[in-house]
Design a protein around this motif. Structure first.
Motif, mmCIF file in Angstrom:
data_model
loop_
_atom_site.group_PDB
_atom_site.id
_atom_site.type_symbol
_atom_site.label_atom_id
_atom_site.label_comp_id
_atom_site.label_asym_id
_atom_site.label_seq_id
_atom_site.Cartn_x
_atom_site.Cartn_y
_atom_site.Cartn_z
ATOM 1 N N UNK A 1 55.521 40.205 33.990
ATOM 2 C CA UNK A 1 55.012 40.234 35.358
ATOM 3 C C UNK A 1 53.525 40.613 35.366
ATOM 4 N N UNK A 2 53.154 41.595 34.553
ATOM 5 C CA UNK A 2 51.760 42.037 34.509
ATOM 6 C C UNK A 2 50.851 40.954 33.933
ATOM 7 N N UNK A 3 51.314 40.264 32.900
ATOM 8 C CA UNK A 3 50.495 39.206 32.300
ATOM 9 C C UNK A 3 50.271 38.092 33.331
ATOM 10 N N UNK A 4 51.325 37.763 34.067
ATOM 11 C CA UNK A 4 51.180 36.713 35.093
ATOM 12 C C UNK A 4 50.272 37.173 36.228
ATOM 13 N N UNK A 5 50.443 38.435 36.646
ATOM 14 C CA UNK A 5 49.609 38.970 37.735
ATOM 15 C C UNK A 5 48.143 38.939 37.319
ATOM 16 N N UNK A 6 47.888 39.307 36.065
ATOM 17 C CA UNK A 6 46.508 39.312 35.576
ATOM 18 C C UNK A 6 45.921 37.905 35.607
ATOM 19 N N UNK A 7 46.725 36.944 35.193
ATOM 20 C CA UNK A 7 46.235 35.554 35.149
ATOM 21 C C UNK A 7 45.910 35.082 36.571
ATOM 22 N N UNK A 8 46.806 35.368 37.528
ATOM 23 C CA UNK A 8 46.587 34.938 38.915
ATOM 24 C C UNK A 8 45.385 35.647 39.527
ATOM 25 N N UNK A 9 45.247 36.939 39.198
ATOM 26 C CA UNK A 9 44.112 37.702 39.722
ATOM 27 C C UNK A 9 42.811 37.122 39.184
ATOM 28 N N UNK A 10 42.808 36.847 37.879
ATOM 29 C CA UNK A 10 41.634 36.316 37.188
ATOM 30 C C UNK A 10 41.162 35.016 37.845
ATOM 31 N N UNK A 11 42.121 34.205 38.266
ATOM 32 C CA UNK A 11 41.773 32.912 38.876
ATOM 33 C C UNK A 11 41.079 33.071 40.226
#
Ligand SMILES: [Zn+2]
Length: 336
Positions: A179-189
């Motif tokens: 969940x954190x890895x996905x959240x980071x990716x979405x935030x980064x975008x």
């Protein structure tokens, strides 16, 4: 122009070009006067960047406030040169943004069986770059505390974006690491190249199993009969890591244990003498309050902080969240 400024202007140019491409795509689908006007403004900002007049006030030829440009790269006049009508419109927009942000917070009287919850949320200005949330899903309680870099509307927009990210990821029931890895990716975008967020994500089960991921945020305190434990940051803030592994710490909460989270608006609050409130003072304060219900703890901390600060103005957004594990005696919660 300093190197930092060149990097900044280049990142604004990239951001404007990306926005321009998206606008053009939408416009190709359907004509809109409003979007056409926006496209014109984006082109005009790109022109100003290419001709060295980006950030120069069109009225007084002074400098447009950097904070204003950070929030709105399309700004063409400094705050002093806004017409009364423009100033009123800006104020109205901010008030509306503040109302929307307030509406995105968990309800103050949030009642979730098995947990007692209370929080304090106070922006330094009209809107806040802090994000605080509590979400019940699938027999688990999820809590989030985040602080987006920067201030004002830009930080507030990203804080709202973070909320959308977690509200859509949590129902997927992913392991916390994923969940954190996905959240980071979405935030980064969605973030600008220089934006990031420190964040804590926590999940507890009805049986008191606790999982915490701390991405660059201040320590999470777990206060109970046997004293205080703190969970320090063990990975980089959101927006900084690409696909790094996230470390998740696990613990067990006993009935009466309280998790306390806060942002640096609390720990870095200063008194008249310029002294910081400090993390150690918070830790000590939380320890002294044990055992204590979250509402009392949050209110007492607010009073303590106000007394410490004295006449010193609030410089940063303040958020404090306390969650106590309160399974009903003899229930599945406590005995499982
Ligand atoms: Zn001006």
């Amino acid at each position: 122009m300093a190197i930092g400024e060149t990097v900044y202007v280049n990142s604004v140019r990239e951001q404007l070009l990306a926005g321009r491409a998206r606008l053009a795509d939408v416009l190709a689908e359907s004509e809109s006067d409003q979007l056409l006007r926006l496209l014109g403004e984006v082109d005009s900002a790109l022109h100003r960047i290419d001709h060295g007049s980006f950030g120069v006030c069109e009225v007084c030829l002074g400098t447009v406030e950097p904070e204003q440009l950070l929030e709105n790269p399309l700004a063409r006049v400094c705050l002093d040169c806004l017409t009364p009508k423009q100033a009123r419109a800006l104020e109205y927009d901010l008030e509306l943004a503040a109302q929307i942000q307030k509406g995105l917070l968990p309800p103050q009287d949030l009642a979730i069986s098995g947990w007692d919850i209370s929080y304090h949320y106070q922006p330094a200005g009209m809107v806040s770059g802090d994000y605080c949330d509590v979400i019940k899903e699938d027999g688990h309680l999820h809590f989030i505390m985040a602080d987006v870099s920067g201030k004002g509307v830009a930080a507030a927009m990203l804080a709202s974006n973070l909320r959308a990210v977690f509200h859509s990821l949590i129902p997927l029931r992913l392991p916390v690491e994923e969940l954190m890895v996905r959240a980071n990716r979405l935030f980064h975008e969605s973030a600008l190249p220089n934006q990031y967020a420190t964040l804590v994500f926590g999940r507890t089960s009805n049986q008191g199993e606790l999982e915490i991921a701390n991405a660059g945020h201040l320590p999470v305190l777990l206060s109970g009969e046997s004293g205080i434990r703190s969970f320090e940051s063990n990975c980089k803030p959101l927006g900084f890591f690409s696909d790094d592994k996230v470390e998740v710490v696990r613990a067990r909460m006993s009935p009466g244990d309280t998790v306390v989270l806060y942002t640096d608006g609390i720990s870095e609050a200063e008194n008249d003498g310029g002294e910081e409130f400090g993390g150690e003072r918070i830790r000590q304060f939380v320890a002294e309050q044990q055992p204590c219900c979250p509402t009392e703890l949050v209110n007492a901390c607010k009073r303590h902080l106000a007394a410490f600060r004295g006449s010193r103005e609030r410089a940063d957004d303040e958020t404090l969240l306390a969650i106590q594990y309160t399974p009903a005696a003899g229930s599945d919660f406590a005995s499982a």
